[in-house]
Design a protein around this motif. Structure first.
Motif, PDB file in Angstrom:
ATOM      1  N   LYS A 196       2.291  20.166   5.679  1.00 29.79           N
ATOM      2  CA  LYS A 196       1.702  20.247   4.054  1.00 29.79           C
ATOM      3  C   LYS A 196       1.114  19.099   3.821  1.00 29.79           C
ATOM      4  O   LYS A 196       0.037  19.837   3.359  1.00 29.79           O
ATOM      5  N   PHE A 197       1.341  18.605   3.887  1.00 33.57           N
ATOM      6  CA  PHE A 197      -0.163  17.533   3.613  1.00 33.57           C
ATOM      7  C   PHE A 197      -1.352  17.679   3.822  1.00 33.57           C
ATOM      8  O   PHE A 197      -2.139  16.858   3.079  1.00 33.57           O
ATOM      9  N   TYR A 198      -1.315  16.989   4.726  1.00 36.01           N
ATOM     10  CA  TYR A 198      -2.509  17.971   5.662  1.00 36.01           C
ATOM     11  C   TYR A 198      -3.439  18.677   5.750  1.00 36.01           C
ATOM     12  O   TYR A 198      -4.382  18.725   4.955  1.00 36.01           O
ATOM     13  N   LEU A 199      -2.620  20.137   5.504  1.00 27.98           N
ATOM     14  CA  LEU A 199      -2.993  21.121   5.027  1.00 27.98           C
ATOM     15  C   LEU A 199      -3.942  21.204   3.271  1.00 27.98           C
ATOM     16  O   LEU A 199      -4.837  21.530   2.505  1.00 27.98           O
ATOM     17  N   ARG A 200      -3.197  20.835   2.990  1.00 31.14           N
ATOM     18  CA  ARG A 200      -3.595  20.844   1.220  1.00 31.14           C
ATOM     19  C   ARG A 200      -5.113  19.646   1.048  1.00 31.14           C
ATOM     20  O   ARG A 200      -5.310  19.616   0.286  1.00 31.14           O
ATOM     21  N   GLY A 201      -5.037  19.114   1.937  1.00 27.25           N
ATOM     22  CA  GLY A 201      -5.818  17.877   1.959  1.00 27.25           C
ATOM     23  C   GLY A 201      -7.095  18.386   2.512  1.00 27.25           C
ATOM     24  O   GLY A 201      -8.137  18.429   1.764  1.00 27.25           O
ATOM     25  N   ALA A 202      -6.942  19.056   3.559  1.00 30.17           N
ATOM     26  CA  ALA A 202      -8.603  20.433   3.791  1.00 30.17           C
ATOM     27  C   ALA A 202      -8.502  20.893   3.292  1.00 30.17           C
ATOM     28  O   ALA A 202      -9.206  20.794   2.674  1.00 30.17           O
TER      29      ALA A 202
ATOM     30  N   TYR B  23      -5.008  12.731   0.937  1.00 34.92           N
ATOM     31  CA  TYR B  23      -3.856  13.657   1.453  1.00 34.92           C
ATOM     32  C   TYR B  23      -3.370  13.206   2.738  1.00 34.92           C
ATOM     33  O   TYR B  23      -2.151  12.836   3.402  1.00 34.92           O
ATOM     34  N   VAL B  24      -4.923  13.711   3.185  1.00 35.73           N
ATOM     35  CA  VAL B  24      -4.983  13.432   4.651  1.00 35.73           C
ATOM     36  C   VAL B  24      -4.719  12.155   5.445  1.00 35.73           C
ATOM     37  O   VAL B  24      -3.695  11.849   6.106  1.00 35.73           O
ATOM     38  N   MET B  25      -4.845  10.896   4.802  1.00 39.12           N
ATOM     39  CA  MET B  25      -4.372   9.506   5.731  1.00 39.12           C
ATOM     40  C   MET B  25      -2.818   9.313   4.921  1.00 39.12           C
ATOM     41  O   MET B  25      -2.343   8.594   5.528  1.00 39.12           O
TER      42      MET B  25
ATOM     43  N   ILE C 277       0.703  -0.863   0.013  1.00 37.82           N
ATOM     44  CA  ILE C 277      -0.096   0.230  -0.089  1.00 37.82           C
ATOM     45  C   ILE C 277       0.847   0.991  -0.163  1.00 37.82           C
ATOM     46  O   ILE C 277       0.649   2.180  -0.791  1.00 37.82           O
ATOM     47  N   ALA C 278       1.989   1.355   0.541  1.00 38.79           N
ATOM     48  CA  ALA C 278       2.801   2.658   0.965  1.00 38.79           C
ATOM     49  C   ALA C 278       3.213   2.868  -0.239  1.00 38.79           C
ATOM     50  O   ALA C 278       3.551   3.883  -1.064  1.00 38.79           O
ATOM     51  N   ALA C 279       3.746   1.919  -1.115  1.00 40.31           N
ATOM     52  CA  ALA C 279       4.039   1.446  -3.114  1.00 40.31           C
ATOM     53  C   ALA C 279       3.355   2.845  -3.787  1.00 40.31           C
ATOM     54  O   ALA C 279       3.073   2.992  -4.839  1.00 40.31           O
ATOM     55  N   VAL C 280       2.223   1.762  -3.151  1.00 38.04           N
ATOM     56  CA  VAL C 280       0.563   2.766  -4.828  1.00 38.04           C
ATOM     57  C   VAL C 280       0.312   3.387  -4.269  1.00 38.04           C
ATOM     58  O   VAL C 280      -0.648   4.244  -4.907  1.00 38.04           O
ATOM     59  N   PHE C 281      -0.034   3.851  -2.637  1.00 40.07           N
ATOM     60  CA  PHE C 281      -1.040   5.098  -2.753  1.00 40.07           C
ATOM     61  C   PHE C 281      -1.081   6.333  -3.262  1.00 40.07           C
ATOM     62  O   PHE C 281      -1.695   6.513  -3.457  1.00 40.07           O
ATOM     63  N   PRO C 282       0.706   6.485  -3.676  1.00 44.39           N
ATOM     64  CA  PRO C 282       0.828   7.952  -4.441  1.00 44.39           C
ATOM     65  C   PRO C 282      -0.034   7.717  -5.418  1.00 44.39           C
ATOM     66  O   PRO C 282      -0.058   8.721  -5.452  1.00 44.39           O
ATOM     67  N   THR C 283       0.125   6.564  -6.500  1.00 44.75           N
ATOM     68  CA  THR C 283      -0.464   6.964  -7.066  1.00 44.75           C
ATOM     69  C   THR C 283      -1.569   7.072  -7.110  1.00 44.75           C
ATOM     70  O   THR C 283      -2.111   7.584  -7.962  1.00 44.75           O
ATOM     71  N   VAL C 284      -2.385   5.915  -6.444  1.00 45.00           N
ATOM     72  CA  VAL C 284      -3.562   6.076  -5.856  1.00 45.00           C
ATOM     73  C   VAL C 284      -4.237   8.109  -6.292  1.00 45.00           C
ATOM     74  O   VAL C 284      -4.910   8.864  -6.900  1.00 45.00           O
ATOM     75  N   LEU C 285      -3.808   8.375  -4.904  1.00 47.91           N
ATOM     76  CA  LEU C 285      -3.580   9.486  -3.886  1.00 47.91           C
ATOM     77  C   LEU C 285      -3.090  10.297  -5.848  1.00 47.91           C
ATOM     78  O   LEU C 285      -4.159  11.619  -5.899  1.00 47.91           O
ATOM     79  N   LYS C 286      -2.667  10.901  -6.568  1.00 51.56           N
ATOM     80  CA  LYS C 286      -2.321  11.279  -7.803  1.00 51.56           C
ATOM     81  C   LYS C 286      -2.997  11.339  -8.851  1.00 51.56           C
ATOM     82  O   LYS C 286      -3.267  11.950  -9.337  1.00 51.56           O
TER      83      LYS C 286
ATOM     84  N   PHE D  42       2.203   7.499   6.300  1.00 54.36           N
ATOM     85  CA  PHE D  42       3.113   7.600   5.656  1.00 54.36           C
ATOM     86  C   PHE D  42       3.836   8.390   5.606  1.00 54.36           C
ATOM     87  O   PHE D  42       5.512   8.446   4.909  1.00 54.36           O
ATOM     88  N   VAL D  43       3.840   9.545   6.552  1.00 56.01           N
ATOM     89  CA  VAL D  43       4.596  10.431   6.641  1.00 56.01           C
ATOM     90  C   VAL D  43       4.490  10.712   8.264  1.00 56.01           C
ATOM     91  O   VAL D  43       5.512  10.595   8.733  1.00 56.01           O
ATOM     92  N   GLN D  44       3.042  11.448   9.202  1.00 58.46           N
ATOM     93  CA  GLN D  44       3.793  11.749  10.219  1.00 58.46           C
ATOM     94  C   GLN D  44       4.114  10.329  10.783  1.00 58.46           C
ATOM     95  O   GLN D  44       5.178  10.616  12.216  1.00 58.46           O
ATOM     96  N   THR D  45       3.165   9.365  10.879  1.00 62.40           N
ATOM     97  CA  THR D  45       3.392   8.241  11.999  1.00 62.40           C
ATOM     98  C   THR D  45       5.005   7.307  11.639  1.00 62.40           C
ATOM     99  O   THR D  45       5.830   7.385  12.955  1.00 62.40           O
ATOM    100  N   PRO D  46       5.284   7.322  10.049  1.00 62.55           N
ATOM    101  CA  PRO D  46       7.139   6.875  10.511  1.00 62.55           C
ATOM    102  C   PRO D  46       8.030   7.764  11.188  1.00 62.55           C
ATOM    103  O   PRO D  46       8.710   7.406  11.752  1.00 62.55           O
ATOM    104  N   ALA D  47       7.501   9.371  10.900  1.00 64.04           N
ATOM    105  CA  ALA D  47       8.115  10.288  11.347  1.00 64.04           C
ATOM    106  C   ALA D  47       8.378   9.248  13.249  1.00 64.04           C
ATOM    107  O   ALA D  47       9.340  10.068  13.819  1.00 64.04           O
TER     108      ALA D  47
END
Length: 324
Positions: free
Chosen positions: A129-135, A97-99, A65-74, A104-109
């Protein structure tokens, strides 16, 4: 005179063809949008609709899912930009974007040691940045339904236009209100000193509370889970309240049927750690790990990710409790 009339007829025929072509293109775009991102939610209830999020959350292989998610999102973002009038696409793009920001960004951080502060902070700023873009994308959906909504919410007060806009919202707007709030509150949690984000917190909280009024059982208590986390962490001046936090947690637990690990993790982090309740911390995380992902095929991903976090919290317990 005959030639002029003929030219006019040819022009009108060409214009009609052009307009028909645009109309057919728009119909095609709407057809795709209605299939991939029908409005209102839930997706599975829409005729011919596809719950794209469920297709992802039903997978328990996190690297896949980590590999495919950016493609689905875009892909959804491209569809949204091609058809900006479609509310469902705006919501789906924003929620993805929020997901992505959270999973895939905050939790690994979160798992990066505090000794690597610079690396950790860079990832948190990416997540923000992605949270705000999603909002922002989700707010476009609300603005489409109620022109001026976003501006009013960004300067929210109980006596102002924002409250009036929220009063007009309907149960079908619950998903939009939830995800827009998630994006803003997620960004704020990572950078609470950002005055721009701080200024929109009252509006984000008001959206979330209004969503809880419109559809209290939305997504098996997800609204109350987010409210509990906010009430527990926020100061009283921003709407925080230990009593409200505990009440919201109990509602989240009841509506989830005790089958969502994230609710127990919420309790461990938001209640047990501040109270230094070591036994309660252990019990909550044990309950989170007892849940079998195979019994909830549509939630395998979220359960797997939550249980990874539970194990990490168990291994990191000494960082949160004195004397452990």
């Amino acid at each position: 005179m005959f030639l002029n009339a003929k030219k006019i007829l040819l022009f009108l025929a060409g214009l009609l063809l052009l307009l028909s072509s645009c109309s057919i293109k728009q119909m095609a775009l709407n057809s795709v949008a209605n299939t991939l991102a029908p409005f209102p939610a839930p997706k599975a209830d829409a005729s011919g609709g596809i719950d794209a999020a469920a297709a992802l959350t039903g997978e328990d292989d996190v690297p896949l899912i980590a590999a495919v998610f950016p493609t689905v999102l875009k892909t959804y973002e491209i569809l949204h930009l091609s058809n900006p009038q479609h509310r469902g696409l705006a919501i789906m793009t924003g929620s993805f974007y929020v997901m992505y920001a959270n999973v895939f960004v905050q939790t690994p951080a979160d798992y990066i040691p505090d000794t690597q502060f610079q690396r950790k902070n860079i990832e948190y700023l990416r997540a923000k940045k992605f949270y705000l873009r999603g909002a922002s994308y989700v707010m476009q959906s609300l603005d489409r339904a109620y022109p001026g909504f976003a501006a009013a919410i960004n300067r929210y007060s109980e006596e102002g236009e924002g409250a009036k806009f929220l009063a007009r919202c309907k149960p079908a707007d619950t998903e939009s209100l939830y995800w827009a709030s998630c994006g803003v509150l997620g960004a704020f949690s990572l950078d609470p000193l950002d005055t721009d984000t701080l200024a929109v917190i009252p509006g984000a909280l008001a959206m979330l509370e209004r969503a809880a009024e419109l559809d209290p059982a939305y997504n098996e208590g997800a609204l109350w889970e987010l409210l509990a986390a906010f009430y527990a962490a926020a100061p009283e001046a921003l709407g925080g309240s230990p009593e409200k936090a505990l009440e919201a947690y109990q509602k989240a637990l009841d509506l989830s049927g005790g089958q969502r690990p994230s609710v127990y993790i919420l309790y461990a982090q938001s209640f047990c750690i501040p109270a230094q309740d070591s036994a309660g911390f252990n019990e909550a995380l044990s309950k989170a790990l007892e849940i079998d992902p195979a019994e909830q095929p549509g939630n395998k991903l979220t359960i797997t990710l939550s249980q990874e976090k539970a194990r990490w919290l168990q291994a990191s317990k000494e960082d949160y409790f004195l004397g452990d």
